[in-house]
Every structure is written in structure tokens, then in C-alpha cells.
Design an enzyme around this catalytic site. Structure first.
Site, PDB file in Angstrom:
ATOM      1  N   TYR A 145      49.972  35.646  39.291  1.00 29.21           N
ATOM      2  CA  TYR A 145      49.603  37.025  39.634  1.00 29.21           C
ATOM      3  C   TYR A 145      50.220  37.422  40.979  1.00 29.21           C
ATOM      4  O   TYR A 145      50.845  38.472  41.102  1.00 29.21           O
ATOM      5  CB  TYR A 145      48.079  37.144  39.693  1.00 29.21           C
ATOM      6  CG  TYR A 145      47.574  38.502  40.115  1.00 29.21           C
ATOM      7  CD1 TYR A 145      47.383  39.514  39.184  1.00 29.21           C
ATOM      8  CD2 TYR A 145      47.269  38.768  41.453  1.00 29.21           C
ATOM      9  CE1 TYR A 145      46.904  40.766  39.561  1.00 29.21           C
ATOM     10  CE2 TYR A 145      46.802  40.017  41.844  1.00 29.21           C
ATOM     11  CZ  TYR A 145      46.616  41.004  40.898  1.00 29.21           C
ATOM     12  OH  TYR A 145      46.161  42.242  41.283  1.00 29.21           O
ATOM     13  N   LYS A 149      53.096  40.283  41.744  1.00 31.32           N
ATOM     14  CA  LYS A 149      52.935  41.372  42.715  1.00 31.32           C
ATOM     15  C   LYS A 149      54.069  41.364  43.743  1.00 31.32           C
ATOM     16  O   LYS A 149      54.596  42.418  44.121  1.00 31.32           O
ATOM     17  CB  LYS A 149      51.583  41.253  43.426  1.00 31.32           C
ATOM     18  CG  LYS A 149      50.389  41.717  42.598  1.00 31.32           C
ATOM     19  CD  LYS A 149      50.440  43.220  42.344  1.00 31.32           C
ATOM     20  CE  LYS A 149      49.153  43.753  41.743  1.00 31.32           C
ATOM     21  NZ  LYS A 149      49.244  45.194  41.419  1.00 31.32           N
ATOM     22  N   VAL A 184      33.957  38.475  40.965  1.00 31.76           N
ATOM     23  CA  VAL A 184      32.837  37.554  41.173  1.00 31.76           C
ATOM     24  C   VAL A 184      31.476  38.251  41.069  1.00 31.76           C
ATOM     25  O   VAL A 184      30.545  37.705  40.468  1.00 31.76           O
ATOM     26  CB  VAL A 184      32.999  36.812  42.526  1.00 31.76           C
ATOM     27  CG1 VAL A 184      32.949  37.764  43.718  1.00 31.76           C
ATOM     28  CG2 VAL A 184      31.951  35.722  42.685  1.00 31.76           C
TER      29      VAL A 184
END
Length: 321
Positions: A145, A149, A184
Site C-alpha cells: 500500500y 502511494k 481499528v
């Protein structure tokens, strides 16, 4: 402005759309609704200054049609799930790098003057300097990821310099708030609704990161964009985060307290020294001094942002029952 917001039906994107519409801009949203929902935009769907296009940015023609007549692009479309990188790196490439390439290719032949891109703190990897400034180097992402980016950032910089448009890149800390559907806090709430007696916590619980409420995020993006437009930089980078940070265990305690529960915490132990998953940056706090010099600063610290987000998500869940 005539603005295109890619990913505008998603979590951060829809909050940005709200603010742009409230400020009187003409707003077009391009979204494939894979992570977002039209519910996030329902107040604007019939507004004369608003247009929604459902489309997949992996299709170049869709992107070309969407930027017709646009002056500024806010590029928020992306797969937001860091953890998916170890199972499906090709999906992260397509939904972060390829879609950015298609957008840039469409922009080079259009009248778009500026691009604003939401990158991520994950481009820094396990930074040796904390708080981490924008000029930290070398950038060494530890997740697919983060790599995707960083690749998108590099493409944007190359295209902006080659084809003469301006690009503002935001490296975001953990952004939280109403409408978020991953992360989370969202996970903890759902786990406790399924089993109020026990809460599984990925990793060893000592992971410590900076959290920024989405309202502060949108404030920062628009405030800094106004300053950027007046400046002479072709490409510029800003961190958006908070001056403090909070552990995963402390987040679990806040969620439990707000849900009026006293669960037993069960830590998985995690991987690679207590990380939640492969590629999870264990300690992250960004330097926001550069952003603060423009006159912006967060209204909520990490603890306040977490508590407010828990209340917002619980209120949404209650309304949906």
C-alpha cells in the site's frame, strides 16, 4: 471552482464534498461505489451544482469524460485497506497506481490547473526520525500500500512538471470519524458488538500512532490548498496529522468505555515485533510544523479524535438498527 472529487462517495471524500458544496463550488464526483456509498452524498444528489458519475477509474475513457470542463481535481479514489497488500498486491496497484496514471494522462490534454492528492504516512515506512518531516529520506515503504502511494506521488510529480499543472500532495496520518468503514476503531466496535466479553487486538497493543479527525483533515486540505494556489511551487508536500499519538491498547480502552463494557483484552502478539500485520508501521507520528506555518492546526488531539469517532460510529450504528 469547478471541482472533480474522485472517490467522493467514500469516507474522507464525502466530507470534502460537503465542505466544497457548502462553500458554493460546482462539484462532480467520480466513484465506483466499491468503498463508498451514495448515502454519504444524499443531501446533494438533486442539487444543481452537484453531479455524480458512477464509474471505474481503471477505465481510461471514464476518467477522460469525468474531467471535461474541470479546473481542480481532488484525487481521493483508492483502495483504503493497507492490510490487503499481502493478499492482493495487484489490486492495490490497479486501485492506486493505475487509476492515478489514467487520471494524469487525461489531465495532460485538459484544462485542469491543479491536482490535490491524498497520499499516506505509509510512504515513510519505519521512519528513524519521529515526528517525521516531509523531507525525510530515503522513503522506504514496508507495505505494498505504501509503495503504491509513493509510486502515485512520483507519477504526479513527473506529470505536473512535464505538463505544466500544479500538484499538492497530502501525506495523511490515520484519519478517523463519522462514515469511516474500516480501521481499528471500526473493527473494535464490530468485534465487541459480536462478543462483549472479549476483544481481540491485533499485535501486542503497544503500536502507537497519530490520529486526525476527518473534520480537521478537510479543514487542513482546503486551508493549505488556498495557500498553495497563491505560491509559486509546482509540486508541494504536506503532512496532516496530530502533535500527539495513542496506542492501540488505549484505543481499545476508550472504545470499551464508550460502549460501557469491560471485555478481556486478547492480544494476538502480531508479527515482526508486535505489529498488527505484515507491513504495519508500528510507530507513526508526522511532523505537522510545515502545515501549522500556513495557519492551520487540528482542533482535536488524537485522544479527542478517537473518542469523538467512537461516539459518531456508535450513533450511526444505533440509527441503523
Amino acid at each position: 471552482m469547478k471541482v472533480l472529487v474522485t472517490g467522493g462517495a467514500g469516507f474522507i471524500g464525502s466530507h470534502l464534498v460537503d465542505r466544497l458544496m457548502e462553500d458554493g463550488h460546482e462539484v462532480r464526483v467520480l466513484d465506483d461505489l466499491s468503498a463508498g456509498t451514495l448515502d454519504n452524498l444524499k443531501r446533494w444528489l438533486n442539487h444543481e451544482r452537484f453531479e455524480f458519475i458512477e464509474g471505474d477509474m481503471r477505465d481510461a475513457e471514464t476518467v477522460e469524460n469525468a474531467i471535461d470542463g474541470i479546473e481542480v481535481v481532488f484525487h481521493l479514489a483508492a483502495n483504503p485497506e493497507v492490510r490487503i497488500g499481502s493478499q492482493s498486491p495487484e489490486l492495490l496497484y490497479e486501485t492506486n497506481v493505475l487509476i492515478t496514471y489514467n487520471l494524469l494522462n487525461a489531465m495532460k490534454d485538459s484544462g485542469v490547473k491543479s491536482l490535490v492528492f491524498t497520499s499516506s504516512s505509509t510512504v515513510y515506512g519505519d521512519a528513524e526520525i519521529i515526528p517525521t518531516p516531509e523531507d525525510y529520506a530515503p522513503l522506504e515503504p514496508i507495505s505494498v500500500y505504501g509503495g503504491a502511494k509513493l509510486a502515485a506521488e512520483a507519477l504526479i510529480s513527473g506529470y505536473a512538471h512535464t505538463f505544466d499543472f500544479k500538484a499538492l500532495i497530502f501525506r495523511l496520518a490515520n484519519i478517523i470519524g463519522e462514515r469511516s468503514n474500516h480501521g481499528v476503531i471500526y473493527d473494535f466496535i464490530n468485534k465487541l458488538r459480536r462478543n462483549p466479553e472479549e476483544l481481540e487486538i491485533l499485535g501486542d497493543g503497544t503500536q502507537r500512532k497519530s490520529y486526525l479527525h476527518v473534520s480537521d483533515t478537510v479543514d487542513g486540505m482546503l486551508h493549505i490548498f488556498e495557500a498553495f494556489k497563491k505560491g509559486n511551487k509546482r509540486v508541494d508536500f504536506y503532512n496532516l496529522g496530530n502533535d500527539d499519538w495513542i496506542t492501540v491498547k488505549e484505543i481499545a480502552e476508550i472504545v470499551s468505555e464508550e460502549m460501557k463494557l469491560k471485555p478481556v483484552f486478547r492480544f494476538t502478539g502480531g508479527v515482526d515485533g508486535g505489529r498488527g500485520w505484515k507491513g504495519d508501521v508500528k510507530f507513526m507520528r508526522l511532523s505537522i510544523e510545515k502545515a501549522k506555518k500556513t495557519g492551520w492546526k487540528p482542533k482535536l488531539d488524537s485522544y479527542e479524535a478517537v473518542r469523538r469517532t467512537v461516539r459518531e460510529l456508535l450513533q450511526t450504528a444505533k440509527a441503523e438498527e
